[in-house]
Design a protein around this motif. Structure first.
Motif, mmCIF file in Angstrom:
data_model
loop_
_atom_site.group_PDB
_atom_site.id
_atom_site.type_symbol
_atom_site.label_atom_id
_atom_site.label_comp_id
_atom_site.label_asym_id
_atom_site.label_seq_id
_atom_site.Cartn_x
_atom_site.Cartn_y
_atom_site.Cartn_z
ATOM 1 N N ARG A 199 -49.440 -4.903 26.510
ATOM 2 C CA ARG A 199 -49.373 -4.424 25.136
ATOM 3 C C ARG A 199 -50.758 -3.971 24.701
ATOM 4 N NH1 ARG A 199 -44.924 -4.949 22.133
ATOM 5 N NH2 ARG A 199 -43.247 -6.242 22.922
ATOM 6 N N ALA A 200 -50.782 -2.891 23.958
ATOM 7 C CA ALA A 200 -52.059 -2.412 23.452
ATOM 8 C C ALA A 200 -52.592 -3.326 22.365
ATOM 9 C CB ALA A 200 -51.904 -0.986 22.908
ATOM 10 N N VAL A 201 -51.740 -3.938 21.578
ATOM 11 C CA VAL A 201 -52.126 -4.857 20.513
ATOM 12 C C VAL A 201 -51.228 -6.079 20.593
ATOM 13 C CG1 VAL A 201 -52.355 -5.154 18.020
ATOM 14 C CG2 VAL A 201 -52.889 -2.955 19.054
ATOM 15 N N ASP A 202 -51.821 -7.240 20.413
ATOM 16 C CA ASP A 202 -51.043 -8.465 20.442
ATOM 17 C C ASP A 202 -50.119 -8.493 19.228
ATOM 18 O OD1 ASP A 202 -50.109 -10.932 21.096
ATOM 19 O OD2 ASP A 202 -51.736 -11.996 20.093
ATOM 20 N N PRO A 203 -48.789 -8.592 19.409
ATOM 21 C CA PRO A 203 -47.882 -8.576 18.247
ATOM 22 C C PRO A 203 -48.134 -9.714 17.280
ATOM 23 C CG PRO A 203 -46.674 -8.170 20.282
ATOM 24 C CD PRO A 203 -48.055 -8.582 20.676
ATOM 25 N N ALA A 204 -48.389 -10.927 17.818
ATOM 26 C CA ALA A 204 -48.629 -12.065 16.928
ATOM 27 C C ALA A 204 -49.874 -11.843 16.078
ATOM 28 C CB ALA A 204 -48.753 -13.350 17.748
ATOM 29 N N GLN A 205 -50.922 -11.325 16.693
ATOM 30 C CA GLN A 205 -52.139 -11.060 15.939
ATOM 31 C C GLN A 205 -51.907 -9.982 14.886
ATOM 32 O OE1 GLN A 205 -55.264 -9.559 18.350
ATOM 33 N NE2 GLN A 205 -56.641 -9.145 16.646
ATOM 34 N N ALA A 206 -51.210 -8.908 15.270
ATOM 35 C CA ALA A 206 -50.973 -7.812 14.333
ATOM 36 C C ALA A 206 -50.110 -8.266 13.154
ATOM 37 C CB ALA A 206 -50.311 -6.645 15.046
ATOM 38 N N ARG A 207 -49.088 -9.095 13.434
ATOM 39 C CA ARG A 207 -48.252 -9.582 12.338
ATOM 40 C C ARG A 207 -49.035 -10.513 11.425
ATOM 41 N NH1 ARG A 207 -44.422 -9.975 16.680
ATOM 42 N NH2 ARG A 207 -42.804 -8.384 16.491
ATOM 43 N N ALA A 208 -49.895 -11.359 12.026
ATOM 44 C CA ALA A 208 -50.690 -12.269 11.202
ATOM 45 C C ALA A 208 -51.660 -11.504 10.314
ATOM 46 C CB ALA A 208 -51.455 -13.240 12.103
ATOM 47 N N GLU A 209 -52.160 -10.393 10.813
ATOM 48 C CA GLU A 209 -53.077 -9.589 10.024
ATOM 49 C C GLU A 209 -52.356 -8.642 9.075
ATOM 50 O OE1 GLU A 209 -55.452 -7.600 12.864
ATOM 51 O OE2 GLU A 209 -56.547 -9.403 13.499
ATOM 52 N N GLY A 210 -51.030 -8.581 9.156
ATOM 53 C CA GLY A 210 -50.281 -7.700 8.283
ATOM 54 C C GLY A 210 -50.381 -6.236 8.666
ATOM 55 N N ARG A 211 -50.626 -5.963 9.920
ATOM 56 C CA ARG A 211 -50.774 -4.585 10.362
ATOM 57 C C ARG A 211 -49.405 -3.956 10.620
ATOM 58 N NH1 ARG A 211 -55.008 -4.871 15.153
ATOM 59 N NH2 ARG A 211 -54.575 -2.633 15.124
ATOM 60 N N SER A 212 -49.388 -2.641 10.642
ATOM 61 C CA SER A 212 -48.130 -1.912 10.831
ATOM 62 C C SER A 212 -47.680 -2.018 12.281
ATOM 63 C CB SER A 212 -48.325 -0.440 10.461
ATOM 64 O OG SER A 212 -47.175 0.317 10.795
ATOM 65 N N PRO A 213 -46.365 -2.167 12.511
ATOM 66 C CA PRO A 213 -45.874 -2.218 13.904
ATOM 67 C C PRO A 213 -45.785 -0.848 14.564
ATOM 68 C CG PRO A 213 -44.045 -2.445 12.387
ATOM 69 C CD PRO A 213 -45.279 -2.412 11.544
ATOM 70 N N ILE A 214 -46.157 0.208 13.857
ATOM 71 C CA ILE A 214 -46.079 1.559 14.388
ATOM 72 C C ILE A 214 -47.410 1.913 15.042
ATOM 73 C CG2 ILE A 214 -45.672 3.982 13.850
ATOM 74 C CD1 ILE A 214 -43.245 2.198 13.505
ATOM 75 N N ILE A 215 -47.364 2.215 16.324
ATOM 76 C CA ILE A 215 -48.545 2.655 17.075
ATOM 77 C C ILE A 215 -48.151 3.927 17.800
ATOM 78 C CG2 ILE A 215 -50.220 2.080 18.855
ATOM 79 C CD1 ILE A 215 -49.738 -0.847 18.275
ATOM 80 N N ASP A 216 -48.717 5.033 17.378
ATOM 81 C CA ASP A 216 -48.376 6.327 17.965
ATOM 82 C C ASP A 216 -48.802 6.384 19.432
ATOM 83 O OD1 ASP A 216 -49.279 7.965 14.881
ATOM 84 O OD2 ASP A 216 -47.295 7.322 15.590
ATOM 85 N N PRO A 217 -48.041 7.060 20.263
ATOM 86 C CA PRO A 217 -48.372 7.124 21.689
ATOM 87 C C PRO A 217 -49.751 7.667 21.976
ATOM 88 C CG PRO A 217 -46.129 7.848 21.338
ATOM 89 C CD PRO A 217 -46.719 7.662 19.981
ATOM 90 N N GLY A 218 -50.239 8.632 21.211
ATOM 91 C CA GLY A 218 -51.585 9.116 21.440
ATOM 92 C C GLY A 218 -51.636 10.412 22.227
ATOM 93 N N PRO A 219 -52.844 10.899 22.491
ATOM 94 C CA PRO A 219 -52.989 12.210 23.132
ATOM 95 C C PRO A 219 -52.575 12.246 24.592
ATOM 96 C CG PRO A 219 -55.134 11.201 22.801
ATOM 97 C CD PRO A 219 -54.145 10.315 22.111
ATOM 98 N N GLN A 220 -52.711 11.122 25.305
ATOM 99 C CA GLN A 220 -52.363 11.143 26.734
ATOM 100 C C GLN A 220 -50.879 11.419 26.936
ATOM 101 O OE1 GLN A 220 -53.728 7.469 28.431
ATOM 102 N NE2 GLN A 220 -55.892 8.031 28.285
#
Length: 410
Positions: free
Chosen positions: A159-180
């Motif tokens: 995973r690019a971002v730890d889900p538990a960490q992102a949820r605890a920080e209140g971050r968005s679950p949407i992560i765009d695929p990116g340029p690659q």
């Protein structure tokens, strides 16, 4: 006793050895005694010699003992023992320079950890850390995590971002695929556009690659991996749909796709009913298997559509996804992507019989591509999801629109 002769008191005693033995006894009596406290850890000091019984001669106690060799012999015997004791209990500094400090196990069992008794060998007592001063705690106790490491995109294939960490920080679950993944999608879209212009059989090779990525990426997006049987089932349905489209008349291509989809849904339902998993897991697997098979099968819409419409639609998806990956705010980025898709439809449509109707095909394909890109970015996706579902879903979602709008425009 009066009346007894003087020799009667010593008649049965051993013979008197002489004054030399008395001198040796006197020298032995004047030898220094070990200082008080020399013996530790329960070792008892030698008891003092018993005083001779009054009335007995001094030589009578040691009359039959072997001769005493002298104090030099005692010193020779004590020197190896002391050297061996010092060597066993006090190792050299060079041997223990890089060793961890020795922890007294018995100190943990004592009620107070602030004092540790002296060990054998004359080591002074050392003060150990108290429970309040010990930050590490017991070795076996789990430590509470007070901080999170920063998320990284390199070296993490799960995973690019730890889900538990992102949820605890209140971050968005949407992560765009990116340029690659956008570059890969654009490359595959252009390959589909060129192959569609060459004919159906030329389109078959990149289309099969797209269907395989779609089947694998959807299962990974749902957290079901490796899911070999589900991927194989969805990919087999896509291959059957391709064969059915090639086998029937172009007018009945959509019927062949829908018929294959219905048969594969029924087959997936039967296979899931034979599963011995829990009801919740069975339902979850059924939904994932049906969705994966449906997405892989509808990719055959490029094969059933008109070649000009397939060319315009694939090119529009490639341009829209590439424009969406540009570093712009969300709203302007979406607008630029749709405008680029419509422009690509007009440009490519001018090279085909579609003409100006390519703008409508390009716009519809661009909208569906952005929807597929958004789905691939949901729920903290991993790098693998970006490289599979992020590449395939925009093209797979645009296939029905390319077929339908192509029929309308044509």
């Amino acid at each position: 006793m009066q009346g007894w002769p003087q020799g009667a008191e010593t008649a049965y005693l051993p013979p008197y050895p002489g004054p030399e033995h008395d001198q040796q006894q006197a020298q032995q009596a004047h030898q220094p005694v070990a200082p008080e406290g020399w013996y530790r850890d329960g070792a008892q000091a030698p008891a003092p010699a018993a005083a001779p019984v009054q009335g007995w001669p001094q030589g009578a106690e040691t009359a039959y003992l072997p001769p005493y060799p002298g104090p030099e012999h005692d010193q020779q015997r004590q020197a190896p023992a002391q050297a061996q004791q010092q060597h066993g209990q006090s190792p050299r500094v060079e041997e223990t320079a890089y060793m961890p400090p020795v922890v007294d196990v018995s100190a943990a069992e004592q009620p107070a950890r602030g004092y540790r008794p002296a060990v054998a060998g004359g080591m002074p007592p050392q003060a150990g850390p108290t429970p309040a001063e010990d930050p590490a705690g017991a070795p076996g106790e789990p430590q509470e995590i007070t901080s999170w490491s920063p998320p990284t995109l390199a070296g993490n294939t799960l995973r690019a971002v730890d889900p538990a960490q992102a949820r605890a920080e209140g971050r968005s679950p949407i992560i765009d695929p990116g340029p690659q993944s956008a570059v890969l999608t654009a490359g595959l879209g252009l390959l589909l556009a060129v192959a569609a212009a060459l004919g159906q059989y030329a389109l078959l090779l990149p289309l099969i690659a797209l269907q395989g990525l779609t089947a694998a990426g959807w299962f990974r997006l749902n957290g079901m991996w490796p899911a070999r049987q589900g991927i194989a089932l969805a990919f087999a349905g896509a291959v059957v749909a391709d064969a059915a489209v090639l086998a029937v008349d172009p007018l009945y291509g959509a019927g062949a796709i829908v018929g294959t989809l219905g048969a594969w849904v029924l087959l997936t339902l039967v296979l899931q009913l034979r599963s011995h998993a829990d009801p919740d897991e069975r339902m979850y697997g059924l939904m994932a298997s049906v969705a994966s098979a449906a997405l892989a099968i509808i990719c055959a819409g490029y094969l059933a559509a008109d070649s000009a419409a397939a060319t315009v639609g694939a090119a529009a998806v490639a341009v829209a996804v590439f424009a969406r990956a540009l570093p712009l705010p969300t709203a302007p980025s979406v607008g630029v992507s749709l405008a680029a898709a419509a422009g690509a439809g007009i440009a490519v449509g001018g090279l085909t019989p579609v003409g100006a109707g390519g703008a409508l095909i390009g716009l519809a394909a661009g909208v569906c591509a952005l929807v597929g890109l958004r789905v691939a970015a949901y729920d903290y996706p991993s790098k693998f999801v970006h490289m599979t579902a992020g590449v395939a879903l925009p093209l797979a979602a645009a296939a029905p629109a390319v077929y339908l709008i192509g029929r309308v425009v044509g």
